[in-house]
Write an enzyme that holds these catalytic residues in place. Structure first.
Site, PDB file in Angstrom:
ATOM      1  N   GLU A 174       0.789  -1.310  -0.060  1.00 38.76           N
ATOM      2  CA  GLU A 174      -0.241   0.065   0.100  1.00 38.76           C
ATOM      3  C   GLU A 174       0.683   1.298   0.059  1.00 38.76           C
ATOM      4  O   GLU A 174       2.001   1.298   0.579  1.00 38.76           O
ATOM      5  CB  GLU A 174      -1.076   0.075   1.264  1.00 38.76           C
ATOM      6  CG  GLU A 174      -0.412   0.308   2.599  1.00 38.76           C
ATOM      7  CD  GLU A 174      -0.847   1.288   3.276  1.00 38.76           C
ATOM      8  OE1 GLU A 174      -1.377   2.203   2.462  1.00 38.76           O
ATOM      9  OE2 GLU A 174      -0.862   1.348   4.554  1.00 38.76           O
TER      10      GLU A 174
ATOM     11  N   HIS B 153      -1.056   4.569   8.685  1.00 41.27           N
ATOM     12  CA  HIS B 153      -0.548   3.932   7.303  1.00 41.27           C
ATOM     13  C   HIS B 153       1.122   4.349   7.651  1.00 41.27           C
ATOM     14  O   HIS B 153       1.599   5.357   8.073  1.00 41.27           O
ATOM     15  CB  HIS B 153      -0.663   4.779   5.957  1.00 41.27           C
ATOM     16  CG  HIS B 153      -2.391   4.531   5.964  1.00 41.27           C
ATOM     17  ND1 HIS B 153      -2.688   3.320   5.140  1.00 41.27           N
ATOM     18  CD2 HIS B 153      -3.197   5.425   6.169  1.00 41.27           C
ATOM     19  CE1 HIS B 153      -4.045   3.563   4.924  1.00 41.27           C
ATOM     20  NE2 HIS B 153      -4.335   4.483   5.591  1.00 41.27           N
TER      21      HIS B 153
END
Lengths: 559, 559
Positions: free
Chosen positions: B196, B371
């Site tokens: 990602e 993240h």
């Protein structure tokens, strides 16, 4: 009304507080009114179809024989954008510095407005207005040259309006801030200070514009291919630094975008930007030069879809294109609300293979704010040491933070007034009062219409945008009440007709039944009831079948 | 097609690249397909009236007999939000961890969807799917518990999909990242890594969630009045830290907002959050307690107008209110596009006199990203040392930066593939090819309709939103062609009728003239020409008079 009440000093905003944009401040003493700035702002998505928002000037129109002047602090849209719309309703003389007036005149020309009287302000100007006011000015720094703050002497004392400012102590254009004059004004005594609050939430001291110049020069020296640089067209000092970097690296300069060309033309004419003869080229000539010999200065740093850089990014700009290996510099950061447009433009620039340098994101030094941060706001408060303080230019939380800053430098807490647009501060002798209100608000501009779009129209637009419209037309015989034609059902923005014939057929049958039921009940003569019933039953059916609520518009024709 | 072509490994996204949201990745080998994640995203203003966007799954429907499983990496909307819409068209078994499945089940219940087969993943699960695939998993950290990455063994080699992740080495919930397992997977050889890219532009290492816990505790200890804290409901670890801070400072807890109550209920049932008996109170009870004994945990940290905190800020929430001196904590930062809503909510909170602490703006430590930043992305790449790399989850510039990071840790430049939704990477033996495309795109959900809103409907909605609509109805005699009724002119969203009678009167006269002209020219039998002429002449008149372009809808009735 007694004499004391008549001779009070009144201060209020018609725009610019509890918001960013459309700045307009009014100072009145007895029969004299002066207006400071007249800005516009752009609508958000809650105002579909609206082009521009300008201040509601009902108060000024009601008191037009008292308005002595519109004084402009600087030439940004949020300070001059409303001028054409206001001058259409109110012919008042406009005061501003040389560059500011140049930009205002360009704007009025576009609107084909003539007959305005202009007065140029110099920093040593001393202007008497009406029986009550004497104005003097002090130079400030901001992201456009020729900015001034205003010191307004009144019978009650001096009112200072800062305009937008930062303290750039090493300005790239050598327009140093008039700190000594500010100190003198403060020393002589300031009754009320109105100071701008844009960066009141930001700690520290805003860096000098000179820093951006260094970064631009650095990027120009490293670039091995064509350079595209986009920044706010009005930031003329930054444009000069781009010109200087292009001279240094031996590049010709191509200007793209209407406002960039406009501003550079005006700034060149008035001597605010210096570009050597022969340096500016057109796209045709630029295309014939080696890529490393060209720099392009263009609009669109906010990702505006129709501006030059967005169209270059999507390869739809005529005669000029960005190629792999070119350098693209965004000397700007996104204004709140533009983040998504800028991000999407950046994606397209990367896809073209450009080397992208942008001011937002990781700190690159490619942009500095034109507004002073907390330490500069405190410096202004310290220089002016006002008795009363009104934070201006900003949304509530910025005004609130500015209040805290003022308290921290010693302004009395009870003497600080956070006031909404239209809230009036009245000062008379030792008496201060904040209870009155005047009309203030948004005037919406849509095409040629100024202020003719109201809430009903906007509500309808929003409704239409959400779920579209369904028009139901039925023609009835005037004599027998029989249906001569219809129901015809036309939809726009609701469903794609070919895929929804069954649904629209069902609506048709429901309308027939609604009419029949009403005629049976003997109410058939009343159109308003029939329309209401058709609307109600159709909306109910559509919601049950689709969970959507299109606007239903029944039209009954009698022949 | 020859056998080699049939037995190739194919990887593509149906959502989640060149965009943020609606993640969906497909891995196929011969007759076996597995789908990873099925997210949704919210529309922007270019899609008026649309509720939700989910992936276009045409490819999966065409190949439904081959689809073996939908494997979910974690329970966020951009990974599970599309599931109900996909399952309505395709009944496939769903694999996920305990919490993820709990959230999916809650969602399917709301949609009244039954008959789905669920399989719970544990971190030591080993699952065989079809003839080609063996799946194992590794635990990762993110802003929701129970996240996994997937290692998929195929006849061509191992494909790893990271899901969303950060490396929180001191996670507040003690779910440590499975670094040893990741190392083993990498050691055994990874053919393709899909990782990602959300924070690929952010340098450094994302701070631990534990930091937020410390800041929350600190704020709770300092607060002397009621506390309101808003964060993403799905950030269960953060909710637990809020609960712990409330326990420490002896406060009861009130939950406000549907999704907050939903998630806490599910998380409590499944053992992911621990709240002492009697600690949760309803608003009635909370109102009877001293203000310093209550903490409110609510939805609305993104300023969503209908969520709890926005309504509290505008004093329109039932039974609970924010008073001067209360502390309001936004443990979040605005998602791009929400900046203005959040800013407006902050203004209202300041106006109420609240002490506001928010994660955005000046660094307060009240929010950390879920993240991983650049160093963590490099760590994942280093652990997996893949032969081929496909950056996923992100807009183009993020994928691009992630490519640079992969190069910096030694992945071959030519082995990195930035692919758009629908672009297929085919691997077979030593042969890799990226030329094929499958159908991919946005399926729009509007009310009950899935995918039935097309471009024409959207274009009409945008047109209607800009300038509204003007309906012109004329009734003609079928025999003589004379006008029996009308023109009737009805406008919505264009002008307010009372103020524009003259303009609409002019339109009426123009329509009459248009009909007369056409009849004279002998073309009167052709409705389509008449409609076209009315539309054309009316639009022209309206633009000249108003500079607006409402949709003009002529309706001709013959009786």
């Amino acid at each position: 009304m007694n004499n004391i009440e008549l001779n009070k000093l009144s201060i209020f905003a018609l725009g610019g507080v509890y918001e960013i944009g459309k700045n307009m401040y009014v100072i009145q003493y007895a029969d004299d009114i002066i207006v400071i700035d007249c800005g516009s702002k752009f609508p958000d998505e809650s105002l579909p179809g609206i082009d521009l928002i300008v201040p509601d000037i009902s108060y000024l129109i009601e008191n037009q024989e008292k308005v002595r002047a519109l004084v402009i602090t600087h030439g940004h849209e949020d300070h001059i954008g409303g001028i054409p719309y206001i001058l259409k309703q109110l012919n008042i003389p406009v005061y501003g510095t040389r560059l500011t007036l140049g930009l205002v005149k360009g704007k009025l020309k576009e609107h084909r407005l003539k007959g305005t009287v202009f007065h140029e302000i110099k920093t040593d100007s001393f202007i008497e207005l009406g029986r009550s006011f004497q104005l003097s000015f002090f130079r400030t720094n901001h992201s456009i040259p020729d900015c001034v703050g205003i010191a307004l002497q009144t019978p009650e004392g001096t009112v200072v309006h800062t305009g937008d400012f930062k303290f750039d102590l090493s300005p790239s254009n050598k327009q140093f801030p008039d700190i000594h004059r500010m100190a003198k004004i403060g020393e002589a005594g300031v009754l009320v200070l109105l100071s701008e609050s844009t960066n009141a939430e930001r700690p520290g001291f805003t860096p000098s514009e000179r820093l951006v110049g260094e970064k631009i020069t650095d990027a120009f020296q490293k670039a091995t291919n064509k350079i595209f640089l986009s920044t706010f067209a009005s930031n003329i000092n930054r444009l000069q630094q781009v010109v200087d970097a292009a001279i240094l690296t031996n590049r010709k300069l191509l200007l793209l975008g209407r406002s960039m060309i406009n501003v550079v033309t005006i700034a060149q004419e008035l001597g605010y930007i210096h570009i050597p003869d022969g340096m500016l080229v057109e796209s045709k000539e630029a295309n014939q030069l080696p890529r490393e010999k060209v720099a392009v200065l263009c609009t669109g740093s906010q990702g505006e879809p129709m501006a030059a850089l967005s169209r270059l990014a999507s390869s739809t700009y005529p005669h000029t294109e960005i190629s792999s290996g070119d350098t693209v510099i965004l000397a700007s950061s996104p204004i709140p609300g533009n983040e998504k447009n800028v991000a999407s433009m950046l994606d397209h620039l990367y896809m073209l293979g450009a080397h992208v340098i942008h001011g937002s994101g990781v700190a690159t030094g490619m942009h500095v704010s034109g507004h002073g941060s907390q330490e500069e706001l405190k410096l202004m408060l310290t220089l002016m040491k006002p008795t009363y303080f009104i934070p201006i230019h900003g949304e509530y939380r910025m005004l609130f933070q500015h209040r805290l800053l003022a308290e921290s430098v010693g302004v009395e807490k009870d003497n600080i007034y956070i006031m909404n647009n239209g809230d009036v501060l009245d000062l008379s002798g030792n008496h201060v009062q904040q209870t009155r209100k005047v009309t203030a608000g948004n005037t919406l501009v849509d095409g040629l219409g100024i202020g003719d779009i109201g809430n009903i129209v906007l509500r309808d637009r929003k409704h239409l945008a959400e779920d579209g419209i369904l028009v139901v037309v039925v023609t009835l015989s005037r004599l027998e009440g029989t249906i001569l034609s219809g129901p015809d059902i036309i939809s726009r923005g609701f469903v794609y007709v070919r895929e929804s014939e069954a649904l629209l057929g069902e609506v048709g049958r429901l309308v027939l039944k609604t009419i029949a039921d009403l005629q049976e009940s003997g109410n058939d003569g009343k159109w308003s009831i029939l329309k209401h019933r058709i609307k109600e039953s159709t909306s109910k059916l559509l919601y049950a079948k689709t969970k959507r609520r299109p606007m239903v518009l029944p039209i009954i024709i009698e022949v």
